[in-house]
Each structure stands twice: as structure tokens, then as C-alpha cells.
Design a protein around this motif. Structure first.
Motif, mmCIF file in Angstrom:
data_model
loop_
_atom_site.group_PDB
_atom_site.id
_atom_site.type_symbol
_atom_site.label_atom_id
_atom_site.label_comp_id
_atom_site.label_asym_id
_atom_site.label_seq_id
_atom_site.Cartn_x
_atom_site.Cartn_y
_atom_site.Cartn_z
ATOM 1 N N ALA A 256 14.949 114.866 33.929
ATOM 2 C CA ALA A 256 14.881 116.127 34.666
ATOM 3 C C ALA A 256 13.723 116.123 35.657
ATOM 4 O O ALA A 256 13.847 116.634 36.778
ATOM 5 C CB ALA A 256 14.751 117.289 33.686
ATOM 6 N N LEU A 257 12.595 115.545 35.255
ATOM 7 C CA LEU A 257 11.447 115.431 36.163
ATOM 8 C C LEU A 257 11.796 114.562 37.373
ATOM 9 O O LEU A 257 11.437 114.886 38.507
ATOM 10 C CB LEU A 257 10.247 114.851 35.413
ATOM 11 N N PHE A 258 12.517 113.473 37.129
ATOM 12 C CA PHE A 258 12.953 112.610 38.226
ATOM 13 C C PHE A 258 13.829 113.381 39.202
ATOM 14 O O PHE A 258 13.645 113.291 40.423
ATOM 15 C CB PHE A 258 13.705 111.397 37.678
ATOM 16 N N ILE B 36 21.622 109.070 27.021
ATOM 17 C CA ILE B 36 20.355 109.332 26.326
ATOM 18 C C ILE B 36 20.623 110.047 24.997
ATOM 19 O O ILE B 36 20.055 109.698 23.955
ATOM 20 C CB ILE B 36 19.407 110.164 27.226
ATOM 21 N N GLY B 37 21.511 111.038 25.016
ATOM 22 C CA GLY B 37 21.843 111.752 23.785
ATOM 23 C C GLY B 37 22.521 110.862 22.760
ATOM 24 O O GLY B 37 22.207 110.924 21.556
ATOM 25 N N ALA B 38 23.450 110.009 23.235
ATOM 26 C CA ALA B 38 24.156 109.114 22.304
ATOM 27 C C ALA B 38 23.205 108.094 21.699
ATOM 28 O O ALA B 38 23.247 107.835 20.487
ATOM 29 C CB ALA B 38 25.300 108.415 23.033
ATOM 30 N N LEU B 39 22.358 107.495 22.509
ATOM 31 C CA LEU B 39 21.408 106.508 21.994
ATOM 32 C C LEU B 39 20.384 107.159 21.060
ATOM 33 O O LEU B 39 19.976 106.563 20.059
ATOM 34 C CB LEU B 39 20.695 105.785 23.137
ATOM 35 N N GLY B 40 19.969 108.385 21.382
ATOM 36 C CA GLY B 40 19.016 109.075 20.528
ATOM 37 C C GLY B 40 19.606 109.395 19.167
ATOM 38 O O GLY B 40 18.931 109.260 18.135
ATOM 39 N N SER B 41 20.872 109.797 19.127
ATOM 40 C CA SER B 41 21.497 110.092 17.828
ATOM 41 C C SER B 41 21.867 108.802 17.084
ATOM 42 O O SER B 41 21.839 108.765 15.858
ATOM 43 C CB SER B 41 22.732 110.973 18.022
ATOM 44 N N ALA C 96 14.483 110.773 22.547
ATOM 45 C CA ALA C 96 15.569 111.160 23.447
ATOM 46 C C ALA C 96 15.207 112.421 24.210
ATOM 47 O O ALA C 96 15.533 112.552 25.400
ATOM 48 C CB ALA C 96 16.865 111.354 22.657
ATOM 49 N N SER C 97 14.506 113.345 23.570
ATOM 50 C CA SER C 97 14.070 114.567 24.252
ATOM 51 C C SER C 97 13.063 114.255 25.351
ATOM 52 O O SER C 97 13.120 114.822 26.449
ATOM 53 C CB SER C 97 13.449 115.538 23.245
ATOM 54 N N VAL C 98 12.148 113.357 25.052
ATOM 55 C CA VAL C 98 11.146 112.970 26.059
ATOM 56 C C VAL C 98 11.822 112.290 27.249
ATOM 57 O O VAL C 98 11.504 112.579 28.409
ATOM 58 C CB VAL C 98 10.073 112.054 25.430
ATOM 59 N N VAL C 99 12.768 111.406 26.978
ATOM 60 C CA VAL C 99 13.470 110.714 28.057
ATOM 61 C C VAL C 99 14.320 111.712 28.865
ATOM 62 O O VAL C 99 14.419 111.602 30.092
ATOM 63 C CB VAL C 99 14.319 109.544 27.499
#
Length: 164
Positions: free
Chosen positions: A77-79, A56-61, A69-72
Motif C-alpha cells: 500500500a505504501l508503494f 501475499i495473503g495466500a503465502l501468509g496463511s 503478511a500484514s507488514v508486506v
């Protein structure tokens, strides 16, 4: 009231080592998913969450979508917070533990008390007092002067002892 899933260890006589897993949302698993998974020895799940977070971090950057990316990441974390109990139960099943049942209680100590009480009830139902067990009835003893007579049919052509 919360529901607690009771897991018994492999083998017999594991009631004293049973684990109660609260079914529901785990707030600490939501706040620190990787730490919670490692603390609960869920190695495979921790590796999967770490890999998903890194992806998620790599795709967001890469795409310049930091907010998305923050929302995902929050959704991941919610999952983990929602499925923490299921992840722990699945890991115990992989290790050979089996599900005993579900106990409903206000907190973990009350759940342990209810589990122990249900075990006592279950053991009491299985217990059969010694006087209820059928004892074999022996025939009344005969004096030694009279030989024993056969009481039923005979198979074959052999005679009985004492009978000529």
C-alpha cells in the motif's frame, strides 16, 4: 509547493483538456490502493495490486506468518501511495498522451491558472503581427506606351515579347 505534471491528450488543440497530475504521496492511494486505482481507471495496475495482495495473503496463511503478511501488505500500500502519480502518468502515456511539462503551485486550481498563463505566454511568443510579415514589393507600374524591358539575363534563344 507541489509539482504538477501536465499531460496533453493525443492530437492537436488539446490544451483545454489537459490533465494535471500532482507529483507526490497520495494518501488515499495508500489507504485504499485498489479502490484508488479503479477510480482512476488504472485497470492493469489494479489487477497487479489485487494479484499481489492475494499472493501475499495466500503465502501468509500457508506459512502461518500473518504478521509478516500484514507488514508486506502495508508495504504494498505504501508503494502504491508513493508511486500513484507515476502509475497514472504511465497509463496516460500508454493511451497516447504526451507530457507538456511541470507546473509548480500550492494547489490544483493555482496550477491550472499557471498552466493557462504559460500557454498564453507561449501563444503570444509564437504570434507575429500582420504588419511584421514581409509583404511582397511590386515594381512601380509603367505606362502602357512603353513595353516592359527585361531586367535580368535570359536563358535560351527566345526573345522577349515586344522586342524584335
Amino acid at each position: 509547493m507541489a509539482s504538477y505534471v501536465v499531460m496533453e491528450p493525443p492530437g492537436r488543440g488539446g490544451e483545454e483538456r489537459a490533465v494535471l497530475v500532482r507529483d507526490g504521496f497520495h494518501f488515499l492511494a495508500f489507504l485504499l490502493p485498489l479502490v484508488w486505482l479503479l477510480f482512476n481507471r488504472l485497470w492493469i495496475e489494479a489487477l497487479a495490486v489485487f494479484a499481489a495482495g492475494a499472493l501475499i495473503g495466500a503465502l501468509g496463511s500457508w506459512f502461518g506468518a500473518g504478521a509478516a503478511a500484514s507488514v508486506v501488505s502495508v508495504l504494498l500500500a505504501l508503494f502504491v501511495g508513493l508511486e500513484a502519480a507515476s502509475l497514472k502518468i504511465a497509463a496516460l502515456r500508454r493511451r497516447g498522451w504526451r507530457e507538456w511539462g511541470v507546473v509548480e503551485a500550492d494547489n490544483a486550481s493555482n496550477a491550472e491558472i499557471r498552466f493557462a498563463a504559460s500557454l498564453e505566454t507561449q501563444l503570444a511568443d509564437e504570434f507575429v503581427p500582420a504588419e511584421d510579415i514581409a509583404q511582397p514589393q511590386l515594381p512601380p507600374s509603367r505606362p502602357a506606351t512603353h513595353p516592359a524591358r527585361p531586367t535580368g539575363p535570359v536563358l535560351g534563344m527566345l526573345g522577349y515579347p515586344g522586342r524584335n
